[in-house]
Scaffold this active site. Structure first.
Site, mmCIF file in Angstrom:
data_model
loop_
_atom_site.group_PDB
_atom_site.id
_atom_site.type_symbol
_atom_site.label_atom_id
_atom_site.label_comp_id
_atom_site.label_asym_id
_atom_site.label_seq_id
_atom_site.Cartn_x
_atom_site.Cartn_y
_atom_site.Cartn_z
ATOM 1 N N CYS A 115 126.373 34.156 21.610
ATOM 2 C CA CYS A 115 125.558 34.160 20.471
ATOM 3 C C CYS A 115 125.630 35.074 19.397
ATOM 4 O O CYS A 115 125.567 34.859 18.223
ATOM 5 C CB CYS A 115 124.024 34.327 20.657
ATOM 6 S SG CYS A 115 123.148 33.020 21.978
ATOM 7 N N HIS A 256 119.514 36.900 14.799
ATOM 8 C CA HIS A 256 120.012 35.664 16.009
ATOM 9 C C HIS A 256 118.489 35.070 16.301
ATOM 10 O O HIS A 256 117.534 35.764 16.514
ATOM 11 C CB HIS A 256 120.544 35.964 16.979
ATOM 12 C CG HIS A 256 120.771 35.045 18.048
ATOM 13 N ND1 HIS A 256 120.952 33.828 17.765
ATOM 14 C CD2 HIS A 256 120.362 35.222 19.555
ATOM 15 C CE1 HIS A 256 121.100 33.129 18.912
ATOM 16 N NE2 HIS A 256 120.780 33.891 19.716
ATOM 17 N N ASN A 286 117.205 27.732 19.342
ATOM 18 C CA ASN A 286 118.500 28.967 19.630
ATOM 19 C C ASN A 286 119.819 28.012 19.234
ATOM 20 O O ASN A 286 119.803 27.063 20.171
ATOM 21 C CB ASN A 286 118.357 29.551 20.905
ATOM 22 C CG ASN A 286 119.433 30.425 21.018
ATOM 23 O OD1 ASN A 286 120.238 30.449 20.100
ATOM 24 N ND2 ASN A 286 119.046 31.428 22.100
HETATM 25 O O1 UT7 Z 1 120.505 33.621 22.603
HETATM 26 C C1 UT7 Z 1 120.104 34.316 23.750
HETATM 27 C C2 UT7 Z 1 119.247 33.439 24.822
HETATM 28 N N1 UT7 Z 1 118.419 33.646 25.499
HETATM 29 C C3 UT7 Z 1 117.015 34.690 24.976
HETATM 30 O O2 UT7 Z 1 117.131 35.160 24.170
HETATM 31 C C4 UT7 Z 1 116.011 34.328 25.916
HETATM 32 C C5 UT7 Z 1 115.042 35.782 26.035
HETATM 33 N N2 UT7 Z 1 113.993 35.580 26.814
HETATM 34 C C6 UT7 Z 1 112.918 34.676 26.199
HETATM 35 O O3 UT7 Z 1 113.056 34.165 25.314
HETATM 36 C C7 UT7 Z 1 111.402 34.608 27.149
HETATM 37 O O4 UT7 Z 1 112.078 35.438 28.302
HETATM 38 C C8 UT7 Z 1 111.614 33.238 27.408
HETATM 39 C C9 UT7 Z 1 110.976 32.189 26.443
HETATM 40 C C10 UT7 Z 1 112.576 32.595 28.388
HETATM 41 C C11 UT7 Z 1 110.376 33.109 28.635
HETATM 42 O O5 UT7 Z 1 109.231 33.763 28.199
HETATM 43 P P1 UT7 Z 1 108.344 34.795 29.187
HETATM 44 O O6 UT7 Z 1 107.287 35.302 28.386
HETATM 45 O O7 UT7 Z 1 109.397 35.899 29.475
HETATM 46 O O8 UT7 Z 1 107.846 33.780 30.361
HETATM 47 P P2 UT7 Z 1 108.226 33.972 31.902
HETATM 48 O O9 UT7 Z 1 109.771 33.534 32.033
HETATM 49 O O10 UT7 Z 1 107.632 35.228 32.464
HETATM 50 O O11 UT7 Z 1 107.294 32.854 32.517
HETATM 51 C C12 UT7 Z 1 105.876 32.941 32.478
HETATM 52 C C13 UT7 Z 1 105.291 31.647 32.999
HETATM 53 C C14 UT7 Z 1 105.939 31.356 34.585
HETATM 54 O O12 UT7 Z 1 105.215 30.650 35.152
HETATM 55 P P3 UT7 Z 1 104.211 31.564 36.447
HETATM 56 O O13 UT7 Z 1 105.402 32.437 37.135
HETATM 57 O O14 UT7 Z 1 103.590 32.953 35.578
HETATM 58 O O15 UT7 Z 1 103.392 30.812 37.094
HETATM 59 C C15 UT7 Z 1 106.982 30.189 34.098
HETATM 60 O O16 UT7 Z 1 107.424 29.406 35.276
HETATM 61 O O17 UT7 Z 1 105.645 30.373 32.297
HETATM 62 C C16 UT7 Z 1 106.275 29.217 32.988
HETATM 63 N N3 UT7 Z 1 106.913 28.812 32.290
HETATM 64 C C17 UT7 Z 1 106.721 27.617 31.510
HETATM 65 N N4 UT7 Z 1 105.642 26.962 31.462
HETATM 66 C C18 UT7 Z 1 105.468 26.001 30.432
HETATM 67 C C19 UT7 Z 1 108.392 29.030 31.871
HETATM 68 N N5 UT7 Z 1 108.771 27.989 31.290
HETATM 69 C C20 UT7 Z 1 107.824 27.265 30.737
HETATM 70 C C21 UT7 Z 1 107.760 26.236 30.005
HETATM 71 N N6 UT7 Z 1 106.652 25.698 29.716
HETATM 72 N N7 UT7 Z 1 108.629 25.585 29.268
#
Ligand code: UT7
Length: 330
Positions: A115, A256, A286
């Site tokens: 990225c 970004h 993204n």
């Molecule tokens: O260019 C660089 C590329 N990547 C990034 O910049 C990613 C950076 N990170 C992020 O943007 C965030 O960490 C994410 C958007 C990927 C995830 O957000 P988060 O607030 O860190 O959520 P999490 O991974 O802690 O997940 C929270 C919950 C989980 O459920 P439990 O374990 O709490 O029951 C996930 O399973 O949300 C669940 N979850 C979803 N639920 C509905 C994860 N993805 C989804 C989804 N829809 N798409």
């Protein structure tokens, strides 16, 4: 100070026609518009058609940048494409694009810094323009991320989209304008934080790698989130300090476009109000290396900065890689 500058002579972008909304995604995986919007800020993303490759998206962005600059392909001396989704491992997407665009047989190559790739491309082009007879560089960030996303994995497939953005950089005989400074870095000590595990020389494609779903983006989102904010803030501070500028001098920050919460945390950490931060990720998701030139092109079109304004670009990505660019817009 140099007696010349490297200015942005023209910009362009391209988004494929097909739009995939969060509601559309909720029919593919267990997610909801509400979850995606509140956790990421994304409402929709554009998806390339089956027969559109990375070079095709780049081609449209490049044509728009040439039109914006009122130049023709024969005016370009150097071509760089930043991408993690090249048409194929080799030849480079830039080499393929050289022919599609009808450029002269100019030096053409790809950069892979995930990225941050476009900011790396700016630094490389700036160096080459400064130290050679080249006058104009066409640099493009282009991605077909839909080709490496696992559409069954809700933790990643909601984040990414396809698109391309292009700059034409030009060396002019007036000092103190355009790309004033840049900083880029990398730390490869934990590559698996964001990677495409197979398909390279470490794990060539095989039935086993396909069965294990190793040809898709793999990511530790939580770790990345924290590092992204810290590294982008540090890159901006470095640039401001080195150029004796204050945060108040930033007329527009183009970060970004990975996650609105990352952008908000960054703005808070460096104490820049969100009104001065350009965001388009609600519409695009993204788009990795395409994200910054695409956002810059849209910010320019919507009049978010004017002649003489300081504009800062900042990125982070797989590698890890990061970077920031300071521009005095002309
Ligand atoms: O260019 C660089 C590329 N990547 C990034 O910049 C990613 C950076 N990170 C992020 O943007 C965030 O960490 C994410 C958007 C990927 C995830 O957000 P988060 O607030 O860190 O959520 P999490 O991974 O802690 O997940 C929270 C919950 C989980 O459920 P439990 O374990 O709490 O029951 C996930 O399973 O949300 C669940 N979850 C979803 N639920 C509905 C994860 N993805 C989804 C989804 N829809 N798409």
């Amino acid at each position: 100070m140099n007696d010349y500058s490297i200015i942005i002579r023209g910009v362009g972008h391209y988004l494929p026609k097909k739009v995939l909304t969060n509601d559309d995604l909720s029919k593919l995986v267990e997610t909801s518009d509400e979850w995606v919007r509140t956790r990421t800020g994304i409402s929709q993303r554009h998806i390339a058609s089956e027969n559109e490759a990375c070079s095709d998206l780049a081609l449209e962005a490049a044509k728009n940048a040439l039109e914006d600059a009122k130049l023709t392909p024969s005016d370009i001396d150097l071509l760089i494409v930043a991408t993690v989704t090249p048409d194929m491992s080799f030849p480079s997407t830039a080499a393929i694009l050289q022919a599609k665009l009808g450029l002269n047989h100019v030096m053409s190559f790809d950069i892979n810094a995930a990225c941050s790739g476009f900011l790396y491309a700016i630094e490389v082009a700036r160096g080459l323009l400064s130290n050679s007879y080249y006058r104009r560089a066409l640099i493009i960030g282009s991605e077909k991320l839909s080709s490496i996303v696992n559409w069954k994995d809700r933790t990643t497939c909601v984040l990414f989209g396809d698109g391309a953005g292009a700059f034409i950089l030009e060396k002019v005989e007036e000092p103190g304008l355009g790309i004033l400074d840049g900083t880029c870095g990398a730390d490869g000590s934990n590559p698996s934080i964001l990677c495409l595990p197979a398909g390279g020389s470490l794990r060539p494609a095989s039935h086993e790698t396909v069965d294990a779903q190793l040809h898709y983006v793999s990511m530790n989102g939580k770790e990345l989130f924290k590092m992204a904010v810290r590294l982008m803030a540090k890159s901006i501070t470095t640039l401001l300090e080195r150029n004796h500028l204050k945060k108040e001098d930033i007329a527009c920050l183009v970060p970004h476009q990975a996650n609105l919460r990352i952008i908000q945390s960054l703005a808070q950490l460096i104490d820049v109000p969100m009104e001065r931060v350009f965001c388009n990720l609600d519409q695009t998701g993204n788009t990795s290396a395409a994200s910054i030139p695409l956002a810059f092109s849209q910010a320019k079109a919507s009049g978010r900065f004017h002649k003489g304004d300081y504009v800062v670009l900042v990125a982070f990505g797989g590698g890890l890689t990061w970077g920031a660019t300071l521009i005095k817009y002309t």
